[in-house]
Enzyme design. Sequence first.
Site, PDB file in Angstrom:
ATOM      1  N   VAL A  15       0.841  -1.209   0.000  1.00 25.57           N
ATOM      2  CA  VAL A  15       0.000   0.000   0.000  1.00 25.57           C
ATOM      3  C   VAL A  15       0.875   1.258   0.000  1.00 25.57           C
ATOM      4  O   VAL A  15       0.599   2.225  -0.721  1.00 25.57           O
ATOM      5  CB  VAL A  15      -0.954  -0.006   1.220  1.00 25.57           C
ATOM      6  CG1 VAL A  15      -1.880   1.195   1.178  1.00 25.57           C
ATOM      7  CG2 VAL A  15      -1.767  -1.294   1.246  1.00 25.57           C
ATOM      8  N   LYS A 104      -6.748  -1.617   9.922  1.00 23.79           N
ATOM      9  CA  LYS A 104      -8.056  -2.005  10.504  1.00 23.79           C
ATOM     10  C   LYS A 104      -7.931  -2.560  11.908  1.00 23.79           C
ATOM     11  O   LYS A 104      -8.816  -2.363  12.739  1.00 23.79           O
ATOM     12  CB  LYS A 104      -8.795  -2.997   9.616  1.00 23.79           C
ATOM     13  CG  LYS A 104      -7.985  -4.205   9.210  1.00 23.79           C
ATOM     14  CD  LYS A 104      -7.507  -4.020   7.809  1.00 23.79           C
ATOM     15  CE  LYS A 104      -6.382  -4.946   7.461  1.00 23.79           C
ATOM     16  NZ  LYS A 104      -5.829  -4.683   6.143  1.00 23.79           N
ATOM     17  N   VAL A 131     -11.085  -0.615   5.373  1.00 24.32           N
ATOM     18  CA  VAL A 131     -12.206  -1.529   5.094  1.00 24.32           C
ATOM     19  C   VAL A 131     -12.432  -1.640   3.580  1.00 24.32           C
ATOM     20  O   VAL A 131     -12.649  -0.630   2.909  1.00 24.32           O
ATOM     21  CB  VAL A 131     -13.518  -1.046   5.756  1.00 24.32           C
ATOM     22  CG1 VAL A 131     -14.640  -2.044   5.514  1.00 24.32           C
ATOM     23  CG2 VAL A 131     -13.328  -0.821   7.246  1.00 24.32           C
ATOM     24  N   GLY A 133     -10.614  -2.245   0.972  1.00 19.08           N
ATOM     25  CA  GLY A 133      -9.639  -1.754  -0.013  1.00 19.08           C
ATOM     26  C   GLY A 133     -10.139  -0.575  -0.816  1.00 19.08           C
ATOM     27  O   GLY A 133     -10.384   0.507  -0.272  1.00 19.08           O
ATOM     28  N   GLY A 186      -0.185  -9.760  -3.734  1.00 19.19           N
ATOM     29  CA  GLY A 186      -0.303  -8.583  -2.844  1.00 19.19           C
ATOM     30  C   GLY A 186      -1.656  -8.456  -2.173  1.00 19.19           C
ATOM     31  O   GLY A 186      -2.001  -7.381  -1.693  1.00 19.19           O
ATOM     32  N   GLU A 189      -2.369 -10.342   3.954  1.00 23.52           N
ATOM     33  CA  GLU A 189      -1.640  -9.615   4.994  1.00 23.52           C
ATOM     34  C   GLU A 189      -0.226 -10.193   5.093  1.00 23.52           C
ATOM     35  O   GLU A 189       0.041 -11.301   4.633  1.00 23.52           O
ATOM     36  CB  GLU A 189      -2.338  -9.791   6.346  1.00 23.52           C
ATOM     37  CG  GLU A 189      -3.730  -9.199   6.395  1.00 23.52           C
ATOM     38  CD  GLU A 189      -3.721  -7.710   6.129  1.00 23.52           C
ATOM     39  OE1 GLU A 189      -3.086  -6.957   6.876  1.00 23.52           O
ATOM     40  OE2 GLU A 189      -4.352  -7.295   5.148  1.00 23.52           O
ATOM     41  N   ASP A 200      -9.051 -10.475   9.920  1.00 23.34           N
ATOM     42  CA  ASP A 200      -9.037  -9.270   9.094  1.00 23.34           C
ATOM     43  C   ASP A 200     -10.473  -8.813   8.784  1.00 23.34           C
ATOM     44  O   ASP A 200     -10.818  -7.638   8.961  1.00 23.34           O
ATOM     45  CB  ASP A 200      -8.259  -9.568   7.804  1.00 23.34           C
ATOM     46  CG  ASP A 200      -8.242  -8.411   6.846  1.00 23.34           C
ATOM     47  OD1 ASP A 200      -7.403  -7.503   7.024  1.00 23.34           O
ATOM     48  OD2 ASP A 200      -9.081  -8.395   5.918  1.00 23.34           O
ATOM     49  N   LYS A 204     -12.696  -5.437  10.114  1.00 23.58           N
ATOM     50  CA  LYS A 204     -13.389  -4.530   9.186  1.00 23.58           C
ATOM     51  C   LYS A 204     -14.878  -4.397   9.537  1.00 23.58           C
ATOM     52  O   LYS A 204     -15.427  -3.302   9.517  1.00 23.58           O
ATOM     53  CB  LYS A 204     -13.216  -5.041   7.749  1.00 23.58           C
ATOM     54  CG  LYS A 204     -11.771  -4.941   7.266  1.00 23.58           C
ATOM     55  CD  LYS A 204     -11.565  -5.716   5.976  1.00 23.58           C
ATOM     56  CE  LYS A 204     -10.136  -5.591   5.477  1.00 23.58           C
ATOM     57  NZ  LYS A 204      -9.822  -6.509   4.373  1.00 23.58           N
ATOM     58  N   GLY A 301      -5.031  -5.302  -2.520  1.00 25.38           N
ATOM     59  CA  GLY A 301      -4.061  -5.040  -3.592  1.00 25.38           C
ATOM     60  C   GLY A 301      -3.531  -3.618  -3.528  1.00 25.38           C
ATOM     61  O   GLY A 301      -4.159  -2.716  -2.972  1.00 25.38           O
TER      62      GLY A 301
HETATM   63  N1  HSE Z   1      -5.557  -8.793   3.266  1.00 32.09           N
HETATM   64  C1  HSE Z   1      -6.722  -8.027   3.017  1.00 32.09           C
HETATM   65  C2  HSE Z   1      -7.662  -8.829   2.175  1.00 32.09           C
HETATM   66  C3  HSE Z   1      -6.454  -6.747   2.283  1.00 32.09           C
HETATM   67  O1  HSE Z   1      -7.275  -9.862   1.669  1.00 32.09           O
HETATM   68  O2  HSE Z   1      -8.780  -8.401   1.994  1.00 32.09           O
HETATM   69  C4  HSE Z   1      -6.239  -5.611   3.162  1.00 32.09           C
HETATM   70  O3  HSE Z   1      -7.296  -5.402   4.027  1.00 32.09           O
END
Ligand code: HSE
Length: 427
Positions: A15, A104, A131, A133, A186, A189, A200, A204, A301
């Site tokens: 990012v 997050k 949240v 992306g 990418g 995490e 994750d 969110k 991404g």
């Molecule tokens: N690793 C997270 C996902 C992206 O796969 O949605 C960043 O929040």
Amino acid sequence: MSKTLRLGVAGLGNVGVGLVKLVQGQETLRLTSKLEIVGVSARSRTRDRGIDISGYRWCDDAMSLALADDVDVYVELIGGSEGLAKQTVEAALEAGKHVVTANKALIAEHGCELAKIAEKKGVHLLFEAAVAGGVPVVRAVRDSLSGVRIDRISGILNGTCNYILTEMLDSGSPYEQVVKQAQRLGYAEADPWLDVSGMDAAHKIAILAAIAFGAAPDFSKVRVKGINDITDQDILLSSKLGYRIRLVAEAVQSGGKVRCFTAPTLFATDHPLALVTGPTNAVLIEGDPVGRLTLTGPGAGEGPTASAVMGDIARLNQGPATPPFGVNTSGLDDIFAEPTGEGMVSRWFIRANLADRSGTLAQLSDALAGARVSVDKLIQDSAGETGVAPIAIVTHACSRNTAESVIEKIATLPASVDAPQLIRIEA
Ligand code: HSE
């Protein structure tokens, strides 16, 4: 164009790199301020990131960047709910600097205390990138939908899990290989356990719930279940039965309480969430008087997530700071509560691996009959040379407690060779 905004960027992972690229190409964007990166900080100074950072002051220590006199905006892209990320964000806010973050975990677990500092100092604390992306859902819920009484928010909030679930089905590739692919692309995490464990997505949904329901986020009350016990067989057999598995994150307000959870869920192949594939995220917002809204797009991404960070940076010169969660922290209610299984009636997908011998189906049938669970569909794959037959069942509607009691019973059958699976089927 108004004054230049001077950025300190801490964290040069996917990012961070995406953000540097956007800043370096800012002439093509619709910005009201010129942006200047004055300093950067990351673990390695020499790693080849495919961008030129030689023109920026290098800070070995992110704290010095967060506190630097020539930094107006501290952009925190380090990650993690504790440690350096938390310390530097607190310090930057206390020093009267705006903070933009994609973190997050930090916002879900410490958002309220950080928002208090931001309010006290009259600075922005913005976290659109935390949240979904590239999907602009935080600002949509907080600002555009502030006049809507939201009842439920649900959806697919982890791109990595969605990529894994769809790619395993489409390509037939094994779990480990697909996780590695997600890392290479990418999406994942730094520690992909955060993705596959559901953490994750849970972070969110806790953030969205806090904003949507005016609730003080309390991450300890969120029930977290991920995809790490979903097997190739679950994916294949559920597909044969006409379903797709998705990791769903959901927040519901009822009886004055807000309940949040993440859980694998089966959707009929024509359900909107079954049609969401790859790293795409989709958020369904249900409320009055708008009905149901669906926001969908790239949830992970480099480019999409960096664009969300950039959107927050662009907001900074467009007026005074507003409360990070939409209302002042003193107005946030302490209403997060743990979800309960009681009363949750649904159809269920059960998968069991049972010894391929005479009497096995009779044992299974006894377990179902004993709990008064009625079978809607049942398939069994050949055991082949293995001697173990995978069996998948779709039940008629029954309560979660009843379905769980059947699973416990199946696990103890003499024919059972490993832990059976239980997944809710969305109506
Ligand atoms: N690793 C997270 C996902 C992206 O796969 O949605 C960043 O929040």
